[in-house]
Scaffold this motif. Structure first.
Motif, short mmCIF file in Angstrom:
data_model
loop_
_atom_site.label_atom_id
_atom_site.label_comp_id
_atom_site.label_asym_id
_atom_site.label_seq_id
_atom_site.Cartn_x
_atom_site.Cartn_y
_atom_site.Cartn_z
N GLN A 1 -1.71 7.37 7.04
CA GLN A 1 -2.65 8.49 6.60
C GLN A 1 -3.43 9.28 7.60
O GLN A 1 -3.42 10.39 7.65
CB GLN A 1 -3.72 7.73 5.92
N ILE B 1 -4.65 6.60 -0.06
CA ILE B 1 -3.80 5.22 -0.08
C ILE B 1 -4.24 4.37 -1.28
O ILE B 1 -5.38 4.57 -2.21
CB ILE B 1 -4.30 4.41 1.04
N ARG C 1 -2.47 -2.92 5.34
CA ARG C 1 -3.30 -1.90 5.33
C ARG C 1 -3.31 -1.22 6.63
O ARG C 1 -3.57 0.23 6.53
CB ARG C 1 -4.86 -2.45 4.91
N VAL D 1 1.04 5.51 0.12
CA VAL D 1 0.50 6.70 0.81
C VAL D 1 0.80 7.75 -0.14
O VAL D 1 1.98 8.08 -0.19
CB VAL D 1 1.10 6.91 2.18
N ALA E 1 -0.46 1.41 6.79
CA ALA E 1 -0.93 2.52 5.80
C ALA E 1 -2.04 3.56 6.45
O ALA E 1 -1.91 4.85 6.18
CB ALA E 1 -1.23 2.13 4.29
N TYR F 1 0.72 -0.97 -0.11
CA TYR F 1 -0.14 -0.07 0.19
C TYR F 1 0.78 1.19 -0.10
O TYR F 1 1.96 1.39 0.79
CB TYR F 1 -0.88 0.11 1.29
#
Length: 473
Positions: free
Chosen positions: A456, A468, A449, A403, A452, A401
């Motif tokens: 975020q 993402i 996830r 960002v 990430a 993932y």
């Protein structure tokens, strides 16, 4: 008047300026004697040293002329005189179009894996051929010379595959060198401070000349001159009360950090250096002052001095201390090493994790779409900050993932955005000028996830709006 005279240091001067200065000091000391020694909350009073009060000067902690490590033409100067800067902030940008092109070329060369695929095919074929020849050799169905020739070709295939992997490692090192050369075109502030003056402007060529001058005002350095007969009475770590002449109501506390071991013969004095904390840069540098050494400070003074010394060590360590990065073997700032450690704990994918090992199974490159973008990148899915994690749109399994944050409308605004990101602690930045993620800036790649989304949310709390992007296997 004896108490007032005892605070005077050195012979009297008869010049008008010295008389005015002496008059100001006399009034200051008269007020101090009238108020009496400061007392702590618990009733304990400060015990001053028998050393007479001496004159001093308040100076910046350090003043440096910031220059460029490489020659070039200034493309953008991001700061002006008297402007505050943060450590790691981009203060000047040199023209770097050639370096950006070199990075793109090196990145493409580092992604080429056709040689490895070709070597793997040849090695597999020669290995199967060798097995068949070995079985025939046991029944004497083939000559020994033919068997040796097949053995030689199988060994050559293995070595050619190894050579292709080593060339890939070399290209990755070349990419890293190109990125470092591009990074040298961005001039960063070495510490938190203020711009004293700028020597170069946009469009000018720089080589060895400094671009601007920075000053650090927290902590401040106090330089005092003490009569030689008091040598030995002033010790490192000793506290002292500092009274600036223009701030009569202020009674500041400094700590002795250095004592000169060689005196001045002409004036029969020696120098003493003190460090004085200056939170929020409240006290300006360039002030005359009077310093009075303390023999027995109050517990509150000792605690305040210890806290200021700890803060100074932390501030200096984040900017200047260096530690060896075990992944690369290079010296890197502690802040960068700490950031890497935090990224590893949160599941961030480092450069070493993204690059496959030289002896690992390397997947073939993804097929290109007619518009030149990778098929995997075209299937990327953006997750806005307010959207909860849901199942992937495609049937492919997410591999990592990214960002991302959108670039600004202009290059200057983008440079300012990158400066704010670096000031917020984001160090591993990468701009995308082509491909599926064109017009964005990468803020990190993560395996999970959750990691990430955590990244975020942290950036959203700092005022940024990252998204993402899933990267499919």
């Amino acid at each position: 008047m004896k108490s007032v005279i005892s605070f005077r240091a050195g012979p009297p001067d008869r010049t008008p300026d010295s008389r005015r200065s002496a008059k100001a000091r006399t009034w200051l000391l008269v007020i101090a004697c009238a108020l009496g020694p400061p007392a702590a909350a618990n009733g304990e009073a400060v015990v001053y040293s028998s050393i007479p009060a001496v004159d001093c000067v308040v100076n910046p902690h350090r003043v440096v002329d910031v220059a460029s490590p490489v020659a070039g033409v200034i493309e953008t100067l991001h700061v002006e005189r008297s402007q505050p800067v943060a450590a790691g902030q981009v203060i000047a940008q040199l023209e770097a179009s050639v370096e950006r092109a070199n990075v793109e070329l090196a990145r493409y060369r580092a992604a080429v894996q056709s040689e490895i695929g070709l070597g793997r095919v040849n090695m597999n074929f020669d290995e199967r051929r060798k097995e068949r020849i070995d079985s025939l050799l046991q029944t004497e169905g083939v000559s020994r010379e033919n068997a040796d020739q097949v053995e030689r070709e199988a060994q050559l295939s293995r070595w050619k595959l190894k050579q292709a992997r080593e060339l890939l490692d070399i290209r990755r090192l070349e990419l890293r060198r190109a990125e470092e050369q591009l990074r040298q075109k961005s001039i960063l502030a070495p510490f938190d401070g203020f711009v004293l003056d700028t020597f170069k402007h946009e469009g000018e060529h720089v080589e060895e000349q400094p671009i601007l001058r920075l000053a650090q005002l927290d902590p401040l350095v106090v330089e005092a001159i003490v009569p030689m007969e008091n040598f030995g009475a002033v010790r490192t770590g000793m506290l002292a009360e500092i009274r600036p002449e223009v701030l009569v109501e202020e009674k500041l506390v400094g700590q002795v950090t250095a004592v000169d071991l060689i005196g001045d013969t002409a004036s029969n004095t020696f120098g003493v250096k003190l460090s004085m904390p200056n939170p929020d840069n409240r006290i300006p540098a360039g002030l005359k002052c009077i310093v009075k050494f303390i023999d027995q400070p109050t517990p509150a003074m000792i605690a305040a001095a210890a806290a200021a010394q700890t803060d100074a060590r932390v501030s200096e360590g984040q900017v200047e201390r260096a530690s060896e990065d075990p992944a690369t073997g290079h010296r890197a700032p502690v802040s960068k090493v700490a950031t890497s450690a935090l990224a590893a704990e949160s599941g961030a994918v480092t450069a070493a994790d993204q690059a496959p090992a030289s002896n690992a199974e390397i997947p073939p490159p993804q097929p290109q779409s007619p518009d030149g973008h990778g098929a995997t990148q075209r299937l990327a899915r953006v997750i806005p900050p307010e959207t909860a994690p849901v199942a992937p749109v495609t049937k492919k399994t997410p591999g990592s993932y990214m960002v991302l944050i959108e670039q600004a409308a202009t290059d200057e605004a983008t440079r300012a955005l990158i400066g704010r990101l670096r000031q917020a602690g984001v160090r591993d930045l990468q701009e995308f000028d082509h491909g599926a993620n064109k017009g964005t800036i990468s803020l990190g790649v993560y395996r999970t996830r959750a990691a990430a989304i955590k990244r975020q949310q942290d950036l959203a709390g700092l005022g940024f709006s990252p998204v993402i992007v899933e990267r499919d296997r």
